[in-house]
Design a protein around this motif. Sequence first.
Motif, short mmCIF file in Angstrom:
data_model
loop_
_atom_site.label_atom_id
_atom_site.label_comp_id
_atom_site.label_asym_id
_atom_site.label_seq_id
_atom_site.Cartn_x
_atom_site.Cartn_y
_atom_site.Cartn_z
N GLN A 47 0.26 6.54 -12.51
CA GLN A 47 1.71 6.63 -12.45
C GLN A 47 2.14 7.65 -11.40
OE1 GLN A 47 0.05 7.05 -15.34
NE2 GLN A 47 0.84 5.64 -16.86
N ALA A 67 -11.34 0.29 -2.32
CA ALA A 67 -10.08 -0.07 -2.97
C ALA A 67 -8.92 0.81 -2.51
CB ALA A 67 -10.21 -0.05 -4.50
N ASP A 105 5.66 7.89 0.07
CA ASP A 105 5.09 7.47 -1.20
C ASP A 105 6.17 6.69 -1.93
OD1 ASP A 105 6.83 9.33 -2.48
OD2 ASP A 105 5.41 10.89 -1.94
N ARG A 164 7.90 7.13 -4.65
CA ARG A 164 9.13 7.78 -5.10
C ARG A 164 10.14 7.95 -3.96
NH1 ARG A 164 8.22 8.89 -10.36
NH2 ARG A 164 6.00 8.93 -10.76
N ASP A 200 9.19 6.72 -15.76
CA ASP A 200 8.17 7.71 -15.42
C ASP A 200 6.75 7.25 -15.71
OD1 ASP A 200 9.57 9.68 -14.22
OD2 ASP A 200 8.97 11.25 -15.63
N ASP A 201 6.60 6.43 -16.72
CA ASP A 201 5.23 6.04 -17.06
C ASP A 201 4.86 4.64 -16.57
OD1 ASP A 201 6.99 4.88 -18.77
OD2 ASP A 201 5.88 5.36 -20.60
N ASP A 202 5.65 4.07 -15.68
CA ASP A 202 5.24 2.83 -15.04
C ASP A 202 4.14 3.12 -14.01
OD1 ASP A 202 7.09 1.27 -16.43
OD2 ASP A 202 8.65 1.57 -14.93
N TYR A 203 3.38 2.10 -13.72
CA TYR A 203 2.32 2.25 -12.73
C TYR A 203 2.83 1.88 -11.34
CZ TYR A 203 -0.86 2.44 -16.72
OH TYR A 203 -1.49 2.80 -17.86
N PHE A 204 2.24 2.51 -10.31
CA PHE A 204 2.62 2.21 -8.91
C PHE A 204 1.41 1.84 -8.10
CE2 PHE A 204 5.57 6.08 -9.48
CZ PHE A 204 6.45 5.32 -10.22
N LEU A 209 0.84 0.96 -3.93
CA LEU A 209 1.42 0.69 -2.61
C LEU A 209 0.55 -0.33 -1.90
CD1 LEU A 209 2.54 4.21 -1.36
CD2 LEU A 209 4.01 2.24 -1.75
N LYS A 210 1.18 -1.33 -1.29
CA LYS A 210 0.39 -2.34 -0.58
C LYS A 210 0.80 -2.33 0.90
CE LYS A 210 3.37 -6.33 -1.64
NZ LYS A 210 3.92 -6.64 -0.32
N THR A 214 -5.30 -0.61 -4.59
CA THR A 214 -6.04 -0.21 -5.77
C THR A 214 -5.80 -1.14 -6.97
OG1 THR A 214 -4.17 1.20 -6.37
CG2 THR A 214 -5.95 2.26 -5.18
N LEU A 262 -7.27 -0.94 -10.88
CA LEU A 262 -6.38 -0.59 -11.99
C LEU A 262 -6.43 -1.66 -13.09
CD1 LEU A 262 -4.14 0.98 -13.42
CD2 LEU A 262 -2.48 -0.06 -11.88
#
Lengths: 217, 217, 217, 217
Positions: free
Chosen positions: A80, A123, B82, B84, B108-112, B114-115, B125, B129
């Motif tokens: 996160q 990755a 990034d 955010r 806040d607790d969602d996953y990110f 970047l591609k 990644t 994940l």
Amino acid sequence: MPARHRGVPANNEDLHGSVPENSSVALLLIDVINDMEFEGAEALVEQAIPMAHRIAELKRRARKAGIPAIYVNDNFGRWQSDFRRVVEHCLEDGVRGEEIARILRPDDDDYFVLKPKHSAFYATTLDTLLTYLGTRTVILTGVAGNICILFSANDAYMRDLNLFVPADCVVSNTVDENDHALDQMRKVLKADITESTELSLDRLLEWSAVHPRSSRG
Amino acid sequence: MPARHRGVPANNEDLHGSVPENSSVALLLIDVINDMEFEGAEALVEQAIPMAHRIAELKRRARKAGIPAIYVNDNFGRWQSDFRRVVEHCLEDGVRGEEIARILRPDDDDYFVLKPKHSAFYATTLDTLLTYLGTRTVILTGVAGNICILFSANDAYMRDLNLFVPADCVVSNTVDENDHALDQMRKVLKADITESTELSLDRLLEWSAVHPRSSRG
Amino acid sequence: MPARHRGVPANNEDLHGSVPENSSVALLLIDVINDMEFEGAEALVEQAIPMAHRIAELKRRARKAGIPAIYVNDNFGRWQSDFRRVVEHCLEDGVRGEEIARILRPDDDDYFVLKPKHSAFYATTLDTLLTYLGTRTVILTGVAGNICILFSANDAYMRDLNLFVPADCVVSNTVDENDHALDQMRKVLKADITESTELSLDRLLEWSAVHPRSSRG
Amino acid sequence: MPARHRGVPANNEDLHGSVPENSSVALLLIDVINDMEFEGAEALVEQAIPMAHRIAELKRRARKAGIPAIYVNDNFGRWQSDFRRVVEHCLEDGVRGEEIARILRPDDDDYFVLKPKHSAFYATTLDTLLTYLGTRTVILTGVAGNICILFSANDAYMRDLNLFVPADCVVSNTVDENDHALDQMRKVLKADITESTELSLDRLLEWSAVHPRSSRG
């Protein structure tokens, strides 16, 4: 321009616009932003502080020579999180890694790559970034010499990147492990391990200009 | 714990500690955080706003059902940035994509993830994940249906993930292109394209529990 | 069935039909088919012949225990070639590597993976094959211990595979380099380096059954 | 030379010795060696025979122009097999795909890449081979247009390769599916779909010489 924003990332020319630098050489800082909050880290921190000063000096010289800095950092399993939060955590939470993070605090225009595993290439977006930068030669620095640095060096070698690993800019848990890792990189991966203070970045850039990354392009 | 911090990312058990959820199903939001500042984006924005409301509702239901949300977002060639910052840019700079970003603002607790390119899986990644989450089934949502969603769906299919692509949660430049893409995903990739309002997440979780991601593990 | 032959490789169930075995453990033979026609190979050949006998014995026991053998072999830059030709070349052209190739001649139902670079995983089908076999634990054998074996071990570790590297089934140019590589794999990669003669494959299979490859599925 | 045979695949210069050609353009033949032994293949075979004659002619012209041919073929889940066996099976076992295989029978110096999944790039050596060949532009031909060709085209596009997909050298189960796939490749992937008979390979080589694959090298 429209094309890429319609959910289409830029093709060749477009990306060039937003990547400010093109450089045959790149400086990688691996896992230097680290809270060092684990049992037995004291010895590593002790070695890592002088190393951090040497990397910082190398980074200053690199910037002057037009060589970009890329922070490749563990995400510490916090998917996160992003890199800036990792930096903040290391600077503000009173952790053991604070001094190192302060010495090597990233600048606004440094590049970031989050890695989930040991190698900087596994990755991650690193290979794509290096391709866009036109990078043929990487300078690896950071911790730990016999783990993340060595794994990353192996992967760089398989990708036909020329390797520099300044011996005074990597540390491992023990000096012996560090020496073995440097030896392995020098012998097997043909890495140049000249210490940072002896490294002429101008000569390196000249050398890199005539040593292509494999047969690409 | 010590092992991973010595520059050694966690092995199996350790990572579990920091990944809060294990879920056979994951909800992916692809390129929804987008400034939409390009020629001809008006039509896409118009469609994307109602889509965003439907995805937001699906995300609320997913959270209740214990299904994590993963934002997979273009880095728009800004490697220094990034996620955010991309979010802030879309929320604060008066861009066309602002309303969509507001509706789908990450928690806040969602996953990110970047591609750098079209597919959510290419040089990212994401696969790592999903492996750690134990995910077998992905629900794809976002823009654009015939580009990044389709590319990501192809890659998910090759990785033997079960695919759900709610027809009302993806949009493309034109309705025709969107329909063709959905058709391709349904026919070739065996995707279930049931609209989000008809999708029972509880049934999906039950179904996923008995439909493994290929023969893994 | 039809689906996959229409240019669609099999999805889950279909592939199962053609992969005869499912096994939580796999035996890898790395670069053992090698003509050894290079300057300074004598020392390596001398060590590799007794190693080959030990691997052959381990392979016989593995077959009896239902553990498949996978040859992962350099393509030696001959992209027109295939593995059977490499085998023929080593058996029929009077090369230095002939005896090793004869001792370890592949059986008709062994698996083959051609690799273009040092690691058995880099740009190869190996990870996909292991996924289909449901493999969680790999036994690495072959040459050279401090190069292709070590690179492959690193990549296996990052993929959360459990590692066995029987110390008597890998050789390097020098005994010293071999010992350092084994040491690195034991300490950093948590590899079990028990010699093949001491290794109980039945116990290993039991152990592997309860030690999953990370959190996958 | 010694270095690579010690289990060390060649670095830059060494590989050049064994790769006979360097070419900015490569011709890919995807899944053309196929037994076509599945329900409903008749329609595909009927279309594929005239297509095979056109590809064969294109391959003859390509050879004359110094453009290498790369067969990228499904391994059909037979991991013990190699490409020559697949060729033999198609030529000798009285299968439906025999005529196509006869028309497109590989020459001794053609390149082979086995693929386990739909895309020619997924878990294969193709990207590494193209890098060594210095290829910037690929001509995609074969079956099926809306599946393996489309998946491969997507992956080529993400790798910044220039794309040619001669409309008369790919077929799908139905003409409609083929047309949609060609349309998608033309519009989204910027593929040139000029028919093979209209394609000037000399002009293409000239064009490719000044259109680099992204910023590599």
